[in-house]
Structures are given as C-alpha cells and as structure tokens.
Scaffold this active site. Structure first.
Site, PDB file in Angstrom:
ATOM      1  N   GLU A 186       6.096 122.305  60.726  1.00  0.00           N
ATOM      2  CA  GLU A 186       4.662 122.761  59.570  1.00  0.00           C
ATOM      3  C   GLU A 186       5.775 121.815  58.476  1.00  0.00           C
ATOM      4  O   GLU A 186       5.360 121.903  57.675  1.00  0.00           O
ATOM      5  CB  GLU A 186       5.246 123.853  59.958  1.00  0.00           C
ATOM      6  N   HIS A 196      -2.242 133.785  50.979  1.00  0.00           N
ATOM      7  CA  HIS A 196      -2.693 134.727  51.116  1.00  0.00           C
ATOM      8  C   HIS A 196      -3.486 135.429  51.327  1.00  0.00           C
ATOM      9  O   HIS A 196      -3.897 135.734  52.049  1.00  0.00           O
ATOM     10  CB  HIS A 196      -1.505 134.881  51.353  1.00  0.00           C
ATOM     11  N   CYS A 234      -2.306 126.471  63.995  1.00  0.00           N
ATOM     12  CA  CYS A 234      -3.229 127.625  64.306  1.00  0.00           C
ATOM     13  C   CYS A 234      -3.286 128.268  62.173  1.00  0.00           C
ATOM     14  O   CYS A 234      -3.603 129.023  61.992  1.00  0.00           O
ATOM     15  CB  CYS A 234      -1.684 128.799  64.993  1.00  0.00           C
ATOM     16  N   ASP A 282       1.826 124.344  55.688  1.00  0.00           N
ATOM     17  CA  ASP A 282       2.530 124.481  55.120  1.00  0.00           C
ATOM     18  C   ASP A 282       3.112 122.820  55.195  1.00  0.00           C
ATOM     19  O   ASP A 282       4.424 121.811  55.001  1.00  0.00           O
ATOM     20  CB  ASP A 282       4.063 125.321  55.769  1.00  0.00           C
TER      21      ASP A 282
END
Length: 580
Positions: free
Chosen positions: A433, A192, A504, A457
């Site tokens: 995901e 992140h 995405c 993921d």
C-alpha cells in the site's frame, strides 16, 4: 412540517427511515439563554443529573481500562472525577445561574473555560495535561446537558447517526445493533465511515454539508444510500415511493444472492477467490451468510479501539472465536494499523504534523514491541483453532518484514516453551500500500507467503492526494496509470516468487473495475460482505482472455478516465443487470 432535502455522495446502498442521533465533535459555546427565578432550581437539577451521568460514565471507563492496579489510565480518570466533583465549581455555577438568571449550560461552560484559559499554553507539562483533563470533563458534561451521549451511546430505538466526521474511534463506541445508517458532513467512498457502513450492510451518505447545524437528535429523517440524499420530515408520499423502490431492489438482489455460496468461476473455467473484509467479531455470522470463501482482511485495530487494554488472553479468545466460527475458511488478520485517522490517544505521545506519513501501521508496532508481541502471541494462539494468516500493514520495504517476522518467530518459540499449541506453519503476508513496497515487491515476496494490495492507501500515496480532502478529491483516481503499473509490478513479483496475491482495498469491490483487476492477474478479491454476491455474479460472466486483452489496452492509455471507460464498457456489456 415541510420536507428538507440534502444531497451528498452515496457510499453504501440501502434506505433507512429513523430518528437522528447527532454526534457533534466541536466544542460548542451554548447560547446565553435567560431564565426566570422560578426556573433556577430546575436548571441546577439538570446540571446535577448531567454530572451524575458523567460520573458513572467515567467510572465505567476507569473500570474497563484499569487492567493493572495503579495504572496511568486509572490515575487520569481519578483526576477527571476530582474535577467533576469540585464543589467550588458547583457553587460558582449555581451563584451565576441565580444571580445572572442564565441557563446552567452557559454558566458551567463559562466557568470551565475560565479554568482552561488559565492553564492553556503553559510551559509546565503537568499543568498542560490538567488543561486537557478539564477540557475532556467539560466536553462530557456539556454533551449530557444537551442530551447527547459521548461514550458508548446505547440507543433506546434505532437511529441514523449524523456527524461531521465519523472516526474509527467514534464507530467502536456506538451500539451498532441500533444504528441503521450514517450521514456524514465530510468523507468519501473510501473513508472509514463508508467502509464500516458497507461492512455493516447499512446505508451511508457523505459530504452532506451543514447537516450537524440544522439537524437535532430526535428529528425524523430518511436516508437514501443509493441516491445520496438525506430527507428531513419525509412525507407519507415520499415514504411510500421509497418503500416501493426498496421492494423492487430487494427482488433484484435476491437473484444475485441465490448462488452466493457457489464458487466464482469465469466463463473459461478460471476460479476467482472472493473473500470478505471484516472488522468486528460479531460479523462472523454475516460473513458466513454472505458467501465469502475466506476473510481476506480482518482489521484488528477496531478490536483494539474497543478495548485498548485487552489482555493477551482476551485477544486470543476474540481472535480464536473468529477462526473457530469460520473454519475451515481461512482468516487473514492484519496486525494493528493504528495511526493516520485510527488514533489511540494514549499512543499518540505528541501530535504529528502529518499522521498519514508518520508513526502508523508496522512502524508503530515495531516501535511498541510490548503491544506488538501481545497481539502476535494472541494471533498465534488463535491460529491453533483453524486456518489463520497474519499480515503486516504499511510496510515500506523488506527490512520491516524481516523485523516483524523476527518478532513473530520469537513469540512462537516463547509460546511453545510455555506449553501452548502453536501451529508449525502460519501464513505470513505483507500489505502492498506504499509505492516503495510495490517497487520492491520482488524482495518482499521472497520473504512472505502472500501479498495483499491495499489500494485505498496505495492510490493516496502514489498520487499524493488526501482521499478525504474535497479540494483534491477529483485527483483520487484508481485507474491512474501509475497505480495500475504498481499493481502490475506487484502481481508479477508474486507470480515469480510462486506466492498468491490478492486485493483487499475498495478497488476490489468496484464492479466497473472487476474486468480490469482480473485482466491484471488478480485471482483473489476481498470485498465488503454486501458486495460478495455481486462480485461473484460479475466474475461468472467474464472471460479471462477478454479481461487480459482489456488490461493490455488499458496499459497503452494515458488518461485515467479513458481506462475507466474501457473497463466500464466491458462490465456493462457482460453484466448490465448489476448496473440497473
């Protein structure tokens, strides 16, 4: 002072030169520094100053979170204030400082640890909570004693944030307008910290082992987000060399930026929709300027972490501002993807042995209908101001989609009955995901208006590899044949159902994989704003037929490295200027 260089992994391009602000997450024991009797008064003055700043900090948190009178959060902070203002602790600390002639940091720390040790491990749940309260208060005071800010650091000057790990919770507490870059000891290209850095268009380097112990807040550093270097005390020659290199990079980038607002059309006339990923409301201007044709992913959990007690009205206002500011562009909001490494401590009732396989994403939302309905109602109200889509994360099968849609329909009916202007149709999508979602994509596609591939993921769960674990980082391979098969299955399911499908995840931003993604049938890519001009530039130099031929060839390969090499070869031949 001599230069010192650390080398890590570059995850967000750019160069920054500023002072360091170190965010330490460990509960350090301070050194037992000796003092003279004359220094005792100054030491106690330091403690009183740290206690006062901590008091104001806690009272501000209490004010922000006290959405309802007598709330549990308000009571927690009342307890923290009582611990902070305990006169017995203050007297004992002063006695130790003056009698043992030790620094106040060590004296206060030792006394608070004594209290914590008395409560640690007790079976009584209430007393266990008091241990955590004392630990939290001690942590705050110690950070202020050593000159660090814990909550909402407001920097007087631009800084480069240095941390062992930078969690989403850490990120939302930063004054991002003053942050010029991130240097992190752990992490990866899909952590992140890296994603946020790319979103904010600032440099970031991860895997800089040991920097938290060797750097101190206020040190002068240069962060190289392309070469993966952090340089302490950069010399005049070093700064001049980087300044020249940066000017050259800016000139090259200007060429790509010139037509960023034009559509991304392939050599054969195929249109690829290139959208932006976003996290914060204040990114809307960046998104507008980037050339994005839509927001393919707005991560709503960051707004939640900034203000967990936001009311429905506050959320509707925030979401509505994004929709209005970007109209007529479409904005796809992902509902809360909390859990995993994006933890709201108040929702984490008890620790999970494996949070990434636990209560996260749509599972958490369906388990906390009060929270879910508040968000859905706010999103529906925002959708009245422009084009908005709602996307459910971490679905493992069609039943979760059906359950989430039932909540959405219920909220729409409630709002209509209350007189709110709710659009007749709001696009509803699901994230693919989890492998089970890809394998049942045909069932999910029958219930939604679009699918979106969350490849970060999807790769992690398909290969069973923690993307942040250094020991297995080499196994995190986007071009693994199994991952590509799941992507292909999802695309086929969407096409058969007549709905759109996009990507995405970070794979969409990887220019070496753009030919392969187009070849697999994707015509919607949502990427970091810093990559939009480059992805569009790449698309305009590709032929769909050649990309499809590449995908067919890749599907015959057994080696991820071989597939990557095939795609990279096409990319470097078609747009070599992007790899200079």
């Amino acid at each position: 002072m001599l230069e010192k260089i650390w080398t890590g992994t570059a995850v967000s391009e750019g160069v920054a030169h500023a002072v360091v602000h170190v965010l330490k997450d460990q509960f350090d024991e301070p050194d037992e520094d000796k003092i003279t009797p004359e220094m005792a008064d100054a030491e106690m003055t330091r403690l009183h100053a740290a206690l006062e700043v901590t008091r104001r900090e806690i009272e501000e948190l209490q004010r922000v979170m006290d959405g309802e009178q007598g709330s549990a959060e308000s009571e927690i902070f009342e307890t923290h204030l009582l611990i902070l203002q305990d006169s017995t602790i203050l007297k004992q600390t002063e006695k130790m400082v003056r009698e043992k002639l030790v620094c106040v940091d060590w004296a206060y720390y030792k006394l608070m640890c004594k209290h914590m040790d008395a409560l640690r491990g007790l079976s009584d749940a209430y007393l266990r909570e008091r241990f955590l309260d004392i630990k939290d208060v001690t942590h705050r005071v110690m950070r202020h004693l050593r000159g660090e800010l814990l909550q909402h650091p407001m920097f007087d000057q631009p800084v480069i944030v240095v941390a062992h790990d930078l969690t989403p919770s850490d990120t939302v507490q930063l004054d991002r307008s003053k942050v010029l870059g991130f240097a992190v000891e752990t992490g990866s290209a899909v952590s992140h910290a890296a994603i946020i850095a790319r979103s904010l268009a600032i440099p970031a380097v991860v895997k800089l082992h040991g920097i938290c112990d060797e750097l101190h807040s206020g040190d002068s550093v240069l962060l190289d987000g392309e070469g993966g270097r952090l340089i302490l005390n950069p010399s005049a020659d070093t700064l001049a060399r980087y300044r020249t290199r940066e000017e050259q990079a800016e000139r090259r980038e200007d060429v790509f930026q010139e037509d960023r607002h034009e559509p991304a059309v392939t050599l054969c006339g195929g249109t690829i929709c290139v959208g932006a990923n976003a996290e914060f409301v204040d990114e809307v201007d960046i998104v507008q300027d980037s050339g994005a044709e839509e927001v393919g992913l707005f991560r709503t959990e960051f707004l939640h972490l900034e203000n967990p007690d936001a009311t429905e009205d506050e959320l509707a206002q925030a979401y509505g501002r994004v929709v209005r500011s970007l109209a007529p562009k479409r904005v796809v909001f992902r509902t809360l993807d909390l859990g995993g490494d994006k933890i709201d401590e108040r929702l984490a009732v008890e620790p999970e042995p494996n949070p990434f396989l636990g209560w996260r994403g749509i599972r958490l939302s369906l388990g906390r209908l009060d929270l879910f309905k508040r968000q859905i109602r706010a999103l529906l109200r925002a959708a009245a101001h422009g084009r908005a889509g709602i996307m459910f994360p971490m679905v493992s099968g069609v039943q979760e989609v059906l359950d989430a849609k039932a909540v959405l329909n219920e909220c729409a009916e409630e709002l209509a009955a209350e007189g709110f202007d709710v659009p007749e149709e709001v696009e509803v999508g699901a994230m693919i995901e989890i492998p089970s979602a890809a394998l049942s994509a045909d069932m999910i596609a029958a219930e939604v208006d679009f699918l979106s591939l969350g490849t970060n993921d999807l790769i992690q769960y398909t290969i069973a590899v923690d993307r942040l674990n250094d020991r297995v980082a080499g196994l995190y391979q986007p071009t693994h044949p199994a991952v590509l098969r799941l992507i292909g299955m999802s695309v086929s399911a969407a096409r058969a159902a007549g709905i759109r499908i996009g990507m995405c995840g970070e794979m969409a931003s990887d220019l070496t994989l753009t030919p392969l993604m187009i070849g697999l049938g994707l015509n919607e890519l949502s990427v970091a704003t810093t990559q939009i001009a480059r992805v569009k530039h790449a698309v305009r130099r590709l032929s769909v037929a050649e990309c499809e031929e590449l995908a067919l060839e890749a599907q015959k390969c057994t080696s991820p490295a071989e597939i990557l090499a095939l795609s990279r070869a096409v990319a470097e031949r078609c747009y070599p200027e992007l790899f200079e």
